[in-house]
Design an enzyme around this catalytic site. Structure first.
Site, PDB file in Angstrom:
ATOM      1  N   ARG A 171       0.791  -1.225   0.000  1.00 38.69           N
ATOM      2  CA  ARG A 171       0.000   0.000   0.000  1.00 38.69           C
ATOM      3  C   ARG A 171       0.832   1.288   0.000  1.00 38.69           C
ATOM      4  NH1 ARG A 171      -4.512   2.133   4.329  1.00 38.69           N
ATOM      5  NH2 ARG A 171      -2.789   2.080   5.789  1.00 38.69           N
ATOM      6  N   ALA A 214      -5.526  -7.162  28.699  1.00 39.84           N
ATOM      7  CA  ALA A 214      -5.218  -5.729  28.580  1.00 39.84           C
ATOM      8  C   ALA A 214      -5.914  -5.100  27.379  1.00 39.84           C
ATOM      9  CB  ALA A 214      -3.717  -5.523  28.420  1.00 39.84           C
ATOM     10  N   GLU A 260      -3.356   0.223  23.711  1.00 37.65           N
ATOM     11  CA  GLU A 260      -3.305   1.458  24.499  1.00 37.65           C
ATOM     12  C   GLU A 260      -2.171   1.388  25.528  1.00 37.65           C
ATOM     13  OE1 GLU A 260      -5.140   3.847  23.504  1.00 37.65           O
ATOM     14  OE2 GLU A 260      -6.721   2.832  22.365  1.00 37.65           O
TER      15      GLU A 260
HETATM   16  C1  LIG Z   1     -15.883   2.317  21.758  1.00 36.84           C
HETATM   17  C2  LIG Z   1     -14.404   2.504  21.789  1.00 36.84           C
HETATM   18  N1  LIG Z   1     -13.805   2.760  22.981  1.00 36.84           N
HETATM   19  C3  LIG Z   1     -12.472   2.897  23.036  1.00 36.84           C
HETATM   20  C4  LIG Z   1     -11.698   2.798  21.905  1.00 36.84           C
HETATM   21  C5  LIG Z   1     -10.185   2.995  21.971  1.00 36.84           C
HETATM   22  N2  LIG Z   1      -9.521   1.692  21.759  1.00 36.84           N
HETATM   23  C6  LIG Z   1      -9.075   1.327  20.543  1.00 36.84           C
HETATM   24  S1  LIG Z   1      -8.315  -0.159  20.555  1.00 36.84           S
HETATM   25  C7  LIG Z   1      -8.537  -0.325  22.195  1.00 36.84           C
HETATM   26  C8  LIG Z   1      -8.001  -1.541  22.920  1.00 36.84           C
HETATM   27  C9  LIG Z   1      -8.702  -2.809  22.550  1.00 36.84           C
HETATM   28  O1  LIG Z   1      -8.334  -3.834  23.427  1.00 36.84           O
HETATM   29  P1  LIG Z   1      -8.550  -5.333  23.071  1.00 36.84           P
HETATM   30  O2  LIG Z   1      -9.858  -5.517  22.408  1.00 36.84           O
HETATM   31  O3  LIG Z   1      -8.309  -6.163  24.268  1.00 36.84           O
HETATM   32  O4  LIG Z   1      -7.443  -5.607  21.953  1.00 36.84           O
HETATM   33  P2  LIG Z   1      -5.838  -5.684  22.174  1.00 36.84           P
HETATM   34  O5  LIG Z   1      -5.278  -4.342  21.789  1.00 36.84           O
HETATM   35  O6  LIG Z   1      -5.600  -6.014  23.594  1.00 36.84           O
HETATM   36  O7  LIG Z   1      -5.405  -6.759  21.231  1.00 36.84           O
HETATM   37  C10 LIG Z   1      -9.219   0.765  22.733  1.00 36.84           C
HETATM   38  C11 LIG Z   1      -9.603   0.924  24.151  1.00 36.84           C
HETATM   39  C12 LIG Z   1     -12.387   2.577  20.685  1.00 36.84           C
HETATM   40  N3  LIG Z   1     -11.751   2.483  19.521  1.00 36.84           N
HETATM   41  N4  LIG Z   1     -13.723   2.415  20.666  1.00 36.84           N
HETATM   42 MG   LIG Z   2      -6.679  -7.208  24.900  1.00 36.79          MG
END
Ligand SMILES: Cc1ncc(C[n+]2csc(CCOP(=O)(O)OP(=O)(O)O)c2C)c(N)n1
Ligand SMILES: [Mg+2]
Length: 582
Positions: free
Chosen positions: A265, A477, A481
Site C-alpha cells: 500500500r 489488557a 493502548e
Molecule cells: C468504543 C471505543 N472505545 C475505546 C476505543 C479505543 N480503543 C481502541 S483499541 C482499544 C483496545 C482494545 O483492546 P482489546 O480488544 O483487548 O485488543 P488488544 O489491543 O488487547 O489486542 C481501545 C480501548 C475505541 N476504539 N472504541
Molecule cells: Mg486485549
C-alpha cells in the site's frame, strides 16, 4: 411480498401496517429489545412471521441490523423502545452513519396526550439522532405513516445521496390506532428500486484519455464500488493497473487477481501517476488524498453521490454516476486502445506483494511466545486460517488483535469496527452474520477488551442458536493502548484487564466454550467448537506482540495524519510548501 387487497382490508392497526410494509420490502428479521412504546409493532411483526431477534442491549440490536445489511445487501432493521432504548442505540446508529450502512431504526414515543409533559421515557429523539441519520422524523399523523416509512427506507438505501441509517418513531397511541382505508394504497408496498445513472459522457471521455495514457494507474475501491466486481476486474486487466481495497469492499477483486497489491500500500500510493477512487471517500485511511503522501498525481473520482466526489481532494476528472455502469462505459469507450501502463512497475509490485503475503503466512505459523510464555496472537490466526473455509465470514475486533487479524485472515467476507473505530461490534456482528448467512462459517476474532462491550450477547447467540464461533484473544489488557502509554507517557494506567475467564462466562449462558493456553491445542479446540456452535474459545495470548497498527502510530493519533510516517511526510511537505511558516 406485496400485501393483497384483502390483507390490507383486514389491517387492524398502524402497527400492523408497519409490519406489512416491512414484510413487503423483504424484511425477514428484526433486531430489537422490547418495551411498551414499541410493543404493538413487536407483536404484529411476530404475527406476520418476521423473526424477532431479541438482544440484551439496543446498541447490539443496531450493530446486528448493520451486519445484516452489509452481508445481505438489503437494509437491516432494528426496533428499540423510547428514551433509553434510543440513547443506547445511538452508538450503533453512529457506526452505521460513518460506515454508510443502510439501517432502519424504528422506535416509539409516549402517547400524544403525554408528550413533553414528563411522560414515561418522554424524550425528543429526533435532535439526538439528526446529525447521524439520513432521515429522522416522528410521525404523528396516521395517514402519513406509510409514505414516511417508504421515504425512511429509500433514504437509508442511499436514494440520491449516501446510504446510511434512517430513524423513524411513532407515538404509541398512533401505533394502536386504526389506519384509514384511504391510505392503504398498494403503491406504498412496491419494492424500492434506486435510480442508477451513468456518468456524463464528456467526463467519461476525459477519464478514458487520462487512464489510457497513464503509466502507473492505481484503482482504490470503497463501499460504493460494491456490485461492480466484474467490470472492475475487466478494467484492471485491460489496463494492467494495480488495485487497493480499503476494507469497505473486500472480496470485490479476488486476491488471486494480478492487480491486487494490498501488502504494498505505502509504495503504491507514493508511486502511482493516476489514482482512481471508486465509491470511496479520501478519509484518514487514504491520507486524506494529501499531495504530501500521493505526490503530484492526477485523480479520477467516480461515485454515485457527491459526498464521495470531492472530499479532501478535487479530482482532475469527477464522474458522478453508478460505479458499475460507469466502469462498463469506460471499458466500452476505451475499446481497443492500447494502454500506456508500465508493466514492469505493476508486475514488480505484484511480485513483492505475493512475497510479502507468503512470508507473513509462513511467519504466522512460527511466531514465538512472549517472555510471559503466552502464545503470539498470530498463532491463533494461523490456526483459524487453517480451519476456516475460504468463504468464511470473518468479523475482526479489538486493538492489536484487530490489526493482526485484518492482515492475517484473508477472506472475501470481512467486517470490522470500520472508520469510526467502533470496537465492541464483534459478537453482535457475528451473531447477525451467522443468521444472515446460514450456509457460511462465521467467526469473530476479538480482543478481550472489545469482547467485553457486548459480551452479554452470548446469551442472544445461545437463545437464537446463532451458529457463530467467537475467539477471544485474551491478553489481559487494552494492549494497543498499553503500548501507547509505555512509549509516549512512560506509565501504564487504567489499561490493564485481568485475563478473565470468558469460557466460564459463556458456559454460564449454555454456550460451548473452552480456554486454550497452548498453541498445539488450538486445532482440536477449533474443530470441536465448530461442531458445537455457537461456541467461544478464550485463548490466552501475550500482550507483548506489537501489531502494525501500534507501530504505525494509529493509536497515538498524530496531529496531521493518521499514521506517523504520513504525518512526517505531511509536516515536511507543509513546511516546504509554506517556507514562511517553517
Ligand atoms: C468504543 C471505543 N472505545 C475505546 C476505543 C479505543 N480503543 C481502541 S483499541 C482499544 C483496545 C482494545 O483492546 P482489546 O480488544 O483487548 O485488543 P488488544 O489491543 O488487547 O489486542 C481501545 C480501548 C475505541 N476504539 N472504541
Ligand atoms: Mg486485549
Amino acid at each position: 411480498m406485496e400485501p393483497t387487497q384483502r390483507t390490507l382490508k383486514n389491517c387492524e392497526s398502524i402497527a400492523d401496517l408497519i409490519a406489512l410494509f416491512l414484510k413487503s420490502q423483504g424484511v425477514t428479521r428484526v433486531y430489537g429489545l422490547c418495551g411498551g412504546h414499541i410493543m404493538p409493532i413487536w407483536m404484529r411483526l411476530d404475527a406476520h412471521g418476521i423473526r424477532i431477534i431479541d438482544t440484551r442491549d439496543e446498541r447490539a440490536a443496531v450493530y446486528m441490523a448493520h451486519a445484516e445489511a452489509e452481508l445481505t445487501g438489503r437494509p437491516g432493521v432494528a426496533l428499540v423502545t423510547a428514551g433509553p432504548g434510543v440513547t443506547n442505540a445511538i452508538t450503533g446508529i453512529a457506526n452505521a452513519h460513518v460506515a454508510r450502512a443502510p439501517v432502519l431504526v424504528i422506535s416509539g414515543t409516549p402517547p400524544m396526550a403525554q408528550e413533553h409533559r414528563g411522560g414515561l421515557q418522554d424524550m425528543s429523539h429526533i435532535p439526538l439522532v439528526q446529525s447521524i441519520t439520513r432521515f429522522a422524523r416522528t410521525v404523528r399523523y396516521a395517514d402519513l405513516v406509510l409514505a414516511n416509512l417508504y421515504e425512511a427506507l429509500a433514504c437509508a438505501m442511499g436514494q440520491g445521496g449516501e446510504s446510511g441509517p434512517s430513524f423513524i418513531d411513532f407515538p404509541v397511541d398512533v401505533l394502536r390506532s386504526q389506519p384509514s382505508p384511504a391510505v392503504l394504497l398498494p403503491e406504498h408496498f412496491k419494492p424500492i428500486v434506486l435510480p442508477r445513472l451513468t456518468a456524463d459522457a464528456s467526463a467519461l471521455k476525459a477519464a478514458v484519455d487520462m487512464l489510457w495514457h497513464a503509466k502507473r494507474p492505481l484503482f482504490i475501491s470503497g463501499r460504493g464500488a460494491r456490485g461492480s466486481s466484474q467490470a472492475l476486474q475487466q478494467l484492471l486487466q485491460t489496463l494492467g493497473a494495480v488495485y487497493l481495497d480499503t476494507g469497505e469492499s473486500r472480496g470485490l477483486v479476488p486476491d488471486s487477481h494480478a492487480s491486487v497489491v494490498a501488502a504494498m500500500r505505502g509504495q503504491v500510493m507514493q508511486s502511482a501517476d493516476v489514482v482512481v477512487t471508486l465509491g470511496r471517500k479520501l478519509d484518514f485511511q487514504l491520507a486524506f488524498g494529501s499531495p504530501a503522501v500521493f505526490g503530484p498525481v492526477k485523480f479520477i473520482r467516480l461515485s454515485d453521490n457527491a459526498a464521495e466526489l470531492r472530499d479532501n481532494r478535487r479530482a482532475d476528472v469527477e464522474l458522478l454516476g453508478d460505479v458499475n455502469l460507469s466502469l462498463q462505459a469506460l471499458l466500452k469507450l476505451g475499446g481497443q486502445k492500447t494502454p500506456a501502463t508500465d508493466h514492469a512497475w505493476s508486475s514488480s509490485l505484484r511480485e513483492k506483494h505475493v512475497q510479502r503475503v507468503d512470508k507473513l503466512h509462513q511467519a504466522m505459523n512460527e511466531e514465538q511466545p512472549g517472555s510471559d510464555g503466552l502464545m503470539h496472537p498470530n498463532r491463533v490466526l494461523a490456526a483459524l486460517r487453517h480451519a476456516l473455509p475460504s468463504d468464511a465470514v470473518v468479523v475482526a475486533d479489538g486493538g492489536d488483535f484487530l490489526s493482526f487479524a485484518r492482515v492475517g485472515l484473508s477472506t472475501p467476507n470481512y467486517l470490522d469496527p470500520g472508520p469510526l473505530g467502533c470496537i465492541g461490534i464483534g459478537t453482535p456482528f457475528g451473531i447477525a452474520a451467522s443468521l444472515a448467512c446460514p450456509d457460511k462459517t462465521v467467526v469473530v476474532a476479538t480482543g478481550d477488551g472489545a469482547f467485553g462491550f457486548n459480551a452479554m450477547e452470548i446469551d442472544t447467540a445461545v437463545r437464537h442458536q446463532a451458529p457463530v464461533l467467537i475467539v477471544v484473544a485474551n491478553n489481559g489488557a487494552w494492549a494497543i493502548e498499553v503500548r501507547d502509554q509505555q512509549e509516549t507517557h512512560g506509565k501504564v494506567v487504567g489499561t490493564q484487564l485481568q485475563f478473565a475467564d470468558h469460557a466460564s462466562m459463556a458456559q454460564a449462558f449454555g454456550m460451548h466454550a473452552q480456554r486454550v493456553v497452548r498453541a498445539e491445542d488450538l486445532p482440536a479446540a477449533i474443530d470441536k467448537a465448530l461442531k458445537n456452535l455457537p461456541a467461544l474459545l478464550d485463548v490466552l495470548v501475550t500482550p507483548q506482540a506489537v501489531s502494525s497498527d501500534a507501530k504505525s502510530g494509529l493509536a497515538w493519533v498524530p496531529d496531521l495524519q493518521a499514521l506517523s510516517s504520513w504525518d512526517d511526510l505531511e509536516r515536511s511537505w507543509r513546511q516546504g510548501a509554506n517556507p514562511a511558516s517553517a
